[in-house]
Design a protein around this motif. Structure first.
Motif, PDB file in Angstrom:
ATOM      1  N   TYR A  78      38.463   1.588 -42.658  1.00  0.00           N
ATOM      2  CA  TYR A  78      39.121   2.048 -41.437  1.00  0.00           C
ATOM      3  C   TYR A  78      39.059   3.565 -41.341  1.00  0.00           C
ATOM      4  O   TYR A  78      38.984   4.265 -42.350  1.00  0.00           O
ATOM      5  N   ASN A  82      45.920   2.817 -43.570  1.00  0.00           N
ATOM      6  CA  ASN A  82      46.799   1.790 -43.016  1.00  0.00           C
ATOM      7  C   ASN A  82      48.117   1.633 -43.772  1.00  0.00           C
ATOM      8  O   ASN A  82      48.939   0.814 -43.393  1.00  0.00           O
ATOM      9  N   ASP A 112      40.750   3.907 -47.372  1.00  0.00           N
ATOM     10  CA  ASP A 112      41.190   2.597 -46.925  1.00  0.00           C
ATOM     11  C   ASP A 112      39.984   1.682 -46.737  1.00  0.00           C
ATOM     12  O   ASP A 112      39.608   1.327 -45.624  1.00  0.00           O
ATOM     13  N   GLN A 139      37.904  -9.890 -40.529  1.00  0.00           N
ATOM     14  CA  GLN A 139      38.637  -8.707 -40.053  1.00  0.00           C
ATOM     15  C   GLN A 139      39.911  -9.125 -39.325  1.00  0.00           C
ATOM     16  O   GLN A 139      40.978  -8.543 -39.534  1.00  0.00           O
ATOM     17  N   SER A 140      39.810 -10.128 -38.468  1.00  0.00           N
ATOM     18  CA  SER A 140      40.987 -10.551 -37.691  1.00  0.00           C
ATOM     19  C   SER A 140      42.087 -11.091 -38.610  1.00  0.00           C
ATOM     20  O   SER A 140      43.271 -10.808 -38.390  1.00  0.00           O
ATOM     21  N   GLU A 143      43.610  -7.963 -40.515  1.00  0.00           N
ATOM     22  CA  GLU A 143      44.416  -7.114 -39.637  1.00  0.00           C
ATOM     23  C   GLU A 143      45.707  -7.803 -39.195  1.00  0.00           C
ATOM     24  O   GLU A 143      46.767  -7.171 -39.126  1.00  0.00           O
ATOM     25  N   LYS A 144      45.632  -9.091 -38.920  1.00  0.00           N
ATOM     26  CA  LYS A 144      46.836  -9.831 -38.523  1.00  0.00           C
ATOM     27  C   LYS A 144      47.824  -9.895 -39.684  1.00  0.00           C
ATOM     28  O   LYS A 144      49.029  -9.705 -39.501  1.00  0.00           O
ATOM     29  N   ILE A 148      47.516  -4.334 -38.930  1.00  0.00           N
ATOM     30  CA  ILE A 148      46.645  -3.153 -38.801  1.00  0.00           C
ATOM     31  C   ILE A 148      46.268  -2.941 -37.344  1.00  0.00           C
ATOM     32  O   ILE A 148      45.806  -3.858 -36.668  1.00  0.00           O
ATOM     33  N   LYS A 149      46.439  -1.708 -36.893  1.00  0.00           N
ATOM     34  CA  LYS A 149      46.079  -1.332 -35.528  1.00  0.00           C
ATOM     35  C   LYS A 149      44.976  -0.279 -35.503  1.00  0.00           C
ATOM     36  O   LYS A 149      44.455   0.048 -34.450  1.00  0.00           O
ATOM     37  N   ASN A 150      44.635   0.296 -36.669  1.00  0.00           N
ATOM     38  CA  ASN A 150      43.621   1.354 -36.740  1.00  0.00           C
ATOM     39  C   ASN A 150      42.227   0.827 -36.435  1.00  0.00           C
ATOM     40  O   ASN A 150      41.935  -0.350 -36.621  1.00  0.00           O
ATOM     41  N   GLU A 151      41.381   1.741 -36.003  1.00  0.00           N
ATOM     42  CA  GLU A 151      40.004   1.412 -35.651  1.00  0.00           C
ATOM     43  C   GLU A 151      39.150   1.245 -36.912  1.00  0.00           C
ATOM     44  O   GLU A 151      39.271   1.999 -37.868  1.00  0.00           O
ATOM     45  N   ILE A 152      38.289   0.258 -36.868  1.00  0.00           N
ATOM     46  CA  ILE A 152      37.369  -0.004 -37.984  1.00  0.00           C
ATOM     47  C   ILE A 152      36.284   1.070 -37.999  1.00  0.00           C
ATOM     48  O   ILE A 152      35.802   1.495 -36.955  1.00  0.00           O
TER      49      ILE A 152
END
Length: 182
Positions: A78, A82, A112, A139-140, A143-144, A148-152
């Motif tokens: 990322y 995170n 990260d 990834q989903s 992140e769930k 996680i809200k940061n950009e990959i």
């Protein structure tokens, strides 16, 4: 290797090994031949080493052979940290058997950076999955799970065909070897 005065070759996929008339061995890649080795130590999974050395070793006497399950691995990084307060874990999800924070492979990636190992069952059921679909799915879940809200920044997957030992030398030899966890 310079200190032990040993010839070493790296980044060459050996596709054939032959024993020469003088008792030394030659190793062949698709482009080169490496000559005059007294010994060859093969450190790859059994099925690959069997294929590579079948002209040198009689495998007909082998009664039990180890077998393996594959796993897909997804590495992702990322752009920003995170703040996940864990470095590794097992069974993140029914389809992710192991995950860990890992920066050692690519120094240019952020701190990260994560490696996700999909379960053998998931991999067997999705052995030829499109890489992009696999990467988005892993990834989903990741992140769930961690919000996680940061950009990959980076994502890449790889399939290991001989990753998890199904029938191990431990069970074949009846000795106490360390077992793998999936």
């Amino acid at each position: 290797f310079e200190n032990i005065k040993s010839k070493s070759y790296f980044n060459s996929k050996i596709i054939k090994i032959s024993k020469n008339n003088n008792g030394t061995f030659s190793l062949f890649s698709e482009k080169e031949e490496f000559k005059n080795f007294d010994y060859v130590l093969i450190c790859i999974p059994y099925l690959q080493s069997k294929e590579l050395s079948s002209n040198l070793i009689d495998f007909t006497q082998v009664i039990n052979e180890p077998s393996y399950d594959p796993i897909h691995t997804v590495m992702l990084s990322y752009k920003d940290i995170n703040n996940i307060n864990i470095k590794a874990g097992l069974n993140l999800h029914k389809d992710i058997s192991f995950f860990m924070n890992q920066k050692i492979k690519f120094n240019e990636l952020s701190h990260d950076c994560w490696v996700l190992n999909m379960s053998s069952e998931y991999t067997n059921n999705n052995i030829d999955i499109d890489r992009s679909a696999l990467e988005k799915y892993a990834q989903s879940i990741f992140e769930k799970t961690f919000g996680i809200k940061n950009e990959i920044n980076f994502i890449k997957s790889h399939r290991w065909l001989y990753a998890q030992t199904k029938v191990s030398y431990n069970s074949i030899s009846k000795k106490n070897w360390i077992t793998s966890k999936d």
